[in-house]
Design an enzyme around this catalytic site. Structure first.
Site, PDB file in Angstrom:
ATOM      1  N   ARG A  58       0.714  -0.961   0.003  1.00  0.00           N
ATOM      2  CA  ARG A  58      -0.080   0.075  -0.235  1.00  0.00           C
ATOM      3  C   ARG A  58       1.090   1.231   0.069  1.00  0.00           C
ATOM      4  NH1 ARG A  58      -5.163  -0.400   2.619  1.00  0.00           N
ATOM      5  NH2 ARG A  58      -4.321   1.699   4.031  1.00  0.00           N
ATOM      6  N   ARG A  65       9.292   5.932  -3.928  1.00  0.00           N
ATOM      7  CA  ARG A  65       9.659   7.053  -4.481  1.00  0.00           C
ATOM      8  C   ARG A  65      11.640   7.109  -4.736  1.00  0.00           C
ATOM      9  NH1 ARG A  65       5.121  10.291  -2.475  1.00  0.00           N
ATOM     10  NH2 ARG A  65       3.119   9.435  -3.057  1.00  0.00           N
ATOM     11  N   GLU A  71      -3.127   6.496  19.590  1.00  0.00           N
ATOM     12  CA  GLU A  71      -3.376   4.717  18.777  1.00  0.00           C
ATOM     13  C   GLU A  71      -2.718   3.859  19.161  1.00  0.00           C
ATOM     14  OE1 GLU A  71      -4.367   5.171  14.478  1.00  0.00           O
ATOM     15  OE2 GLU A  71      -5.199   6.754  15.161  1.00  0.00           O
TER      16      GLU A  71
HETATM   17  P1  FAD Z   1     -18.121   1.432   9.523  1.00  0.00           P
HETATM   18  O1  FAD Z   1     -17.709   3.241   8.640  1.00  0.00           O
HETATM   19  O2  FAD Z   1     -17.634   0.530  10.105  1.00  0.00           O
HETATM   20  O3  FAD Z   1     -19.926   1.608   9.627  1.00  0.00           O
HETATM   21  C1  FAD Z   1     -20.120   0.643   9.596  1.00  0.00           C
HETATM   22  C2  FAD Z   1     -21.530   1.194  10.761  1.00  0.00           C
HETATM   23  O4  FAD Z   1     -22.672  -0.093  11.032  1.00  0.00           O
HETATM   24  C3  FAD Z   1     -20.875   1.280  12.015  1.00  0.00           C
HETATM   25  O5  FAD Z   1     -21.542   2.895  12.067  1.00  0.00           O
HETATM   26  C4  FAD Z   1     -21.743   0.405  13.233  1.00  0.00           C
HETATM   27  O6  FAD Z   1     -22.038   1.011  14.723  1.00  0.00           O
HETATM   28  C5  FAD Z   1     -23.031   0.422  12.479  1.00  0.00           C
HETATM   29  N1  FAD Z   1     -23.209  -1.389  13.002  1.00  0.00           N
HETATM   30  C6  FAD Z   1     -22.800  -2.631  13.490  1.00  0.00           C
HETATM   31  N2  FAD Z   1     -23.823  -3.311  13.161  1.00  0.00           N
HETATM   32  C7  FAD Z   1     -24.576  -2.914  13.816  1.00  0.00           C
HETATM   33  C8  FAD Z   1     -25.928  -3.403  14.100  1.00  0.00           C
HETATM   34  N3  FAD Z   1     -25.984  -4.931  14.393  1.00  0.00           N
HETATM   35  N4  FAD Z   1     -27.028  -3.023  14.050  1.00  0.00           N
HETATM   36  C9  FAD Z   1     -26.328  -1.610  13.980  1.00  0.00           C
HETATM   37  N5  FAD Z   1     -25.379  -0.966  13.609  1.00  0.00           N
HETATM   38  C10 FAD Z   1     -24.906  -1.303  13.634  1.00  0.00           C
HETATM   39  N6  FAD Z   1      -9.912   4.824   5.063  1.00  0.00           N
HETATM   40  C11 FAD Z   1      -9.239   5.643   4.180  1.00  0.00           C
HETATM   41  O7  FAD Z   1      -9.581   5.976   2.770  1.00  0.00           O
HETATM   42  N7  FAD Z   1      -8.504   6.768   4.134  1.00  0.00           N
HETATM   43  C12 FAD Z   1      -7.979   6.891   5.878  1.00  0.00           C
HETATM   44  O8  FAD Z   1      -7.206   7.876   5.616  1.00  0.00           O
HETATM   45  C13 FAD Z   1      -8.592   5.956   6.414  1.00  0.00           C
HETATM   46  N8  FAD Z   1      -7.482   5.498   7.677  1.00  0.00           N
HETATM   47  C14 FAD Z   1      -8.212   4.592   7.900  1.00  0.00           C
HETATM   48  C15 FAD Z   1      -8.017   4.551  10.502  1.00  0.00           C
HETATM   49  C16 FAD Z   1      -8.342   3.765  10.641  1.00  0.00           C
HETATM   50  C17 FAD Z   1      -8.702   3.877  12.349  1.00  0.00           C
HETATM   51  C18 FAD Z   1      -9.449   2.729  10.384  1.00  0.00           C
HETATM   52  C19 FAD Z   1      -9.737   1.420  11.414  1.00  0.00           C
HETATM   53  C20 FAD Z   1      -9.906   2.598   8.958  1.00  0.00           C
HETATM   54  C21 FAD Z   1      -9.728   3.741   8.177  1.00  0.00           C
HETATM   55  N9  FAD Z   1      -9.783   4.180   6.706  1.00  0.00           N
HETATM   56  C22 FAD Z   1      -9.266   5.000   5.822  1.00  0.00           C
HETATM   57  C23 FAD Z   1     -11.425   2.561   6.281  1.00  0.00           C
HETATM   58  C24 FAD Z   1     -12.411   3.405   6.691  1.00  0.00           C
HETATM   59  O9  FAD Z   1     -12.545   3.468   7.943  1.00  0.00           O
HETATM   60  C25 FAD Z   1     -13.854   2.596   5.744  1.00  0.00           C
HETATM   61  O10 FAD Z   1     -13.354   2.399   4.212  1.00  0.00           O
HETATM   62  C26 FAD Z   1     -15.285   3.043   5.897  1.00  0.00           C
HETATM   63  O11 FAD Z   1     -15.553   3.922   7.240  1.00  0.00           O
HETATM   64  C27 FAD Z   1     -16.094   1.565   6.444  1.00  0.00           C
HETATM   65  O12 FAD Z   1     -17.173   1.823   5.668  1.00  0.00           O
HETATM   66  P2  FAD Z   1     -17.990   0.810   6.282  1.00  0.00           P
HETATM   67  O13 FAD Z   1     -19.541   1.739   5.986  1.00  0.00           O
HETATM   68  O14 FAD Z   1     -18.043   0.390   5.622  1.00  0.00           O
HETATM   69  O15 FAD Z   1     -17.817   0.759   8.115  1.00  0.00           O
HETATM   70  N1  UDP Z   2       4.039   1.300   7.655  1.00  0.00           N
HETATM   71  C1  UDP Z   2       5.149   0.611   8.329  1.00  0.00           C
HETATM   72  N2  UDP Z   2       5.980   1.994   9.381  1.00  0.00           N
HETATM   73  C2  UDP Z   2       4.923   2.956   8.518  1.00  0.00           C
HETATM   74  C3  UDP Z   2       3.584   3.363   8.280  1.00  0.00           C
HETATM   75  C4  UDP Z   2       3.070   2.136   7.932  1.00  0.00           C
HETATM   76  O1  UDP Z   2       5.416  -0.688   8.343  1.00  0.00           O
HETATM   77  O2  UDP Z   2       5.480   3.814   9.257  1.00  0.00           O
HETATM   78  C5  UDP Z   2       2.984  -1.093   7.264  1.00  0.00           C
HETATM   79  C6  UDP Z   2       2.616  -1.149   8.371  1.00  0.00           C
HETATM   80  O3  UDP Z   2       2.393  -2.791   7.708  1.00  0.00           O
HETATM   81  C7  UDP Z   2       1.005  -0.548   7.722  1.00  0.00           C
HETATM   82  C8  UDP Z   2       0.897  -0.583   6.076  1.00  0.00           C
HETATM   83  O4  UDP Z   2       2.049  -0.243   6.318  1.00  0.00           O
HETATM   84  O5  UDP Z   2      -0.010  -2.178   8.386  1.00  0.00           O
HETATM   85  C9  UDP Z   2       0.615  -0.102   5.386  1.00  0.00           C
HETATM   86  O6  UDP Z   2      -0.181   1.253   6.259  1.00  0.00           O
HETATM   87  P1  UDP Z   2      -0.793   2.052   6.516  1.00  0.00           P
HETATM   88  O7  UDP Z   2      -0.569   3.798   6.978  1.00  0.00           O
HETATM   89  O8  UDP Z   2      -1.906   2.105   4.835  1.00  0.00           O
HETATM   90  O9  UDP Z   2      -1.849   1.937   6.921  1.00  0.00           O
HETATM   91  P2  UDP Z   2      -2.951   2.299   7.222  1.00  0.00           P
HETATM   92  O10 UDP Z   2      -3.174   2.552   9.085  1.00  0.00           O
HETATM   93  O11 UDP Z   2      -4.204   3.457   6.767  1.00  0.00           O
HETATM   94  O12 UDP Z   2      -4.107   0.940   6.814  1.00  0.00           O
END
Ligand code: FAD
Ligand code: UDP
Length: 371
Positions: A170, A174, A304
C-alpha cells in the site's frame, strides 16, 4: 411494507446506499447501534477542532466518479498526508522517498538510493512470500528494521513473516523528493468534518441511532422489502462458524493547553518499545484553523494503541490472512443464500477497504439495484 430498504449501519457504505436509493424514489430507513452517524469516519468538534473519533481519516482517490460524488456533499480542503516516522528520536519522512533515503544512508541522488536498495534487496531471492520479504525487497533491510518491523508488529500483533505481503505494498516507494503519502489524483479533508458530509448525504432520510439490528431483527426485517447490512458478517450469523479476527484500536485523547504538540497531523512511532503506534494531532488536518479561519490556541492529540479484537470491542482492521480469508469465504456462501439481505462495506465484506473503495462499491451496488 413501510420501507423499500432498511439499511443497517450509518457508515459510508450505508449512507451512500441510503442517499442513492432515496434519490431513485425509494423509502429508506437507516439504523445504527452507535449514538452517531458516519461510522468510523465520525468527527466531533471539540474546542473548535474536528476530532476524528475512530481514527484519522484522509480522503484520497483516483476515481473521478467517487471524487465528484463526495464533492456534492462537502467541500474538500487541500490537506496532503505527509506523516513523519519517529524511530527512537530520529525523524524520517514518509512514505519512503529521497528525503527518507538521504536521512537513512546519506545518499543524495536517485541513482545512489536505487543502488543502495538494490544491494540490500539481494538477500531476497524469488517472489516475496510474506510482509518481511516484501518490505526488504522494496526498500532494503535498514528501512525495514527501523521504519517497518516495529510499527507493523505493533499494528498487527503478528510477526512480519506471518503477514501477507500486500499490506506493505500500500505504501509508495519513490526516488523523488515527494512526501505525499498517497499516490492519488484527488486528496483532502471535508471542510467542517466528515460528520457534516455524511449528514448531508442522509438529509431527508429517517435515521434511528442507538438501535442494534439484532435486538429486533424480525421486527425490522418485516418493515422493509430489502435489507442492506453493513455490520460484521460473522455477527450476522451469530458467529456460528467461528469468529473472524480483527485488529482493534484504543484511542487515548488529550486536550493540551498549547498551540502545537508535534507540528504535524501524524507521527508514527516505528520502534517496538513505544506502546502506541502513532500520535494524531487533529488540528493539522485543517492547518490549525477553526471553522471561521481563526488560529486555535489549544490542541488535541490521540495516541493509538493497537490490540487484538475480542468480543465487545470495536472491530477496525480485518486480518486478511489465509485462515480468516477461508472462514470469510464460508460465511460469504451463507450470505449469498440469504434472500432479502445484501451485504456490503468493510465489515460485511471483511475487506481492508479505504473510504473511496467503500463508496465505489456502494455506488456500484446501487447502480445494479436501480437498473
Ligand atoms: P463502518 O464505518 O464501520 O460502518 C458500519 C456501521 O454499521 C457502524 O456505524 C456500526 O456501528 C454499524 N453497525 C454494525 N453492526 C450493527 C448492528 N448490529 N446494528 C446496527 N448498526 C450496526 N480510509 C481512507 O480512505 N483513508 C484513511 O485515512 C483511513 N484511515 C483509517 C483509519 C482507521 C483507524 C481505520 C479503522 C480505517 C481507516 N480507513 C481509512 C478505512 C475507512 O474507515 C473505511 O473504509 C470506511 O469507514 C468503511 O465504511 P463502512 O460503512 O463499510 O463501515
Ligand atoms: N507501515 C509501516 N511503517 C509506517 C507506516 C506503515 O511499516 O510508518 C506499514 C504497516 O504494516 C501498515 C502498512 O504499512 O499496516 C500500511 O500502512 P497504512 O498507513 O496504509 O495503514 P492504514 O493505517 O491506513 O491501514
Amino acid at each position: 411494507m413501510k420501507y423499500d430498504y432498511l439499511i443497517v449501519g450509518a457508515g459510508l457504505f450505508g449512507s451512500v446506499c441510503a442517499q442513492k436509493l432515496k434519490e431513485a424514489g425509494n423509502k429508506v430507513l437507516v439504523i445504527d447501534k452507535r449514538p452517531n452517524i458516519a461510522g468510523n469516519v465520525y468527527t466531533e468538534k471539540i474546542e473548535g477542532i474536528h476530532v476524528h473519533k475512530y481514527g484519522a481519516h484522509i480522503f484520497h482517490t483516483n476515481l473521478k466518479e467517487v471524487w465528484e460524488y463526495v464533492n456534492r456533499f462537502a467541500e474538500f480542503n487541500r490537506f496532503t498526508n505527509s506523516p513523519v516516522a519517529n524511530y527512537k528520536g530520529e525523524l524520517y519522512s514518509l512514505p519512503f522517498n529521497m528525503y527518507t533515503f538521504n536521512k537513512m544512508w546519506g545518499v543524495v541522488t536517485p541513482q545512489e538510493a536505487a543502488d543502495k536498495i538494490a544491494e540490500q534487496r539481494k538477500e531476497i531471492t524469488g517472489e516475496p512470500k510474506n510482509l518481511e520479504e516484501q518490505a526488504i525487497s522494496l526498500v532494503g533491510r535498514d528501512i525495514y528494521e527501523k521504519l517497518i518491523k516495529g510499527y507493523t508488529e505493533k499494528q498487527w500483533g503478528r510477526d512480519c513473516k506471518e503477514l501477507p505481503a500486500f499490506i506493505i505494498k500500500r505504501l509508495p516507494v519513490r526516488l523523488t523528493f515527494d512526501n505525499n503519502y498517497f499516490n492519488a489524483l484527488y486528496q483532502g479533508i471535508p471542510v467542517g468534518g466528515y460528520t457534516k458530509m455524511v449528514a448531508n448525504m442522509l438529509d431527508g432520510i429517517e435515521v434511528l441511532l442507538n438501535t442494534d439490528y439484532f435486538d429486533r431483527k424480525a421486527e425490522f426485517d418485516a418493515m422493509a422489502e430489502h435489507v442492506i447490512y453493513t455490520g460484521p458478517i460473522d455477527a450476522y450469523f451469530n458467529y456460528e462458524l467461528g469468529y473472524l479476527q480483527y485488529r482493534s484500536v484504543r484511542f487515548e485523547n488529550e486536550l493540551l493547553d498549547q498551540p502545537s504538540f508535534q507540528g504535524n497531523a501524524a507521527v508514527n512511532y516505528t520502534d517496538r518499545e513505544t506502546p502506541w503506534t502513532r500520535i494524531i494531532e487533529h488540528k493539522w488536518f485543517e492547518f490549525g484553523k477553526d471553522d471561521d479561519g481563526n488560529d486555535i490556541p489549544k490542541t488535541i492529540i490521540s495516541k493509538e494503541y493497537s490490540s487484538e479484537w475480542k468480543f465487545g470491542d470495536e472491530p477496525y482492521y480485518p486480518v486478511n490472512d489465509e485462515l480468516n480469508t477461508k472462514l470469510y469465504q464460508e460465511y460469504k456462501k451463507k450470505a449469498d443464500e440469504e434472500e432479502k439481505i445484501l451485504f456490503g462495506g468493510r465489515l460485511a465484506e471483511y475487506k481492508y477497504y479505504d473510504m473511496d473503495m467503500v463508496i465505489d462499491s456502494a455506488l456500484r451496488l446501487c447502480k445494479e439495484i436501480i437498473a
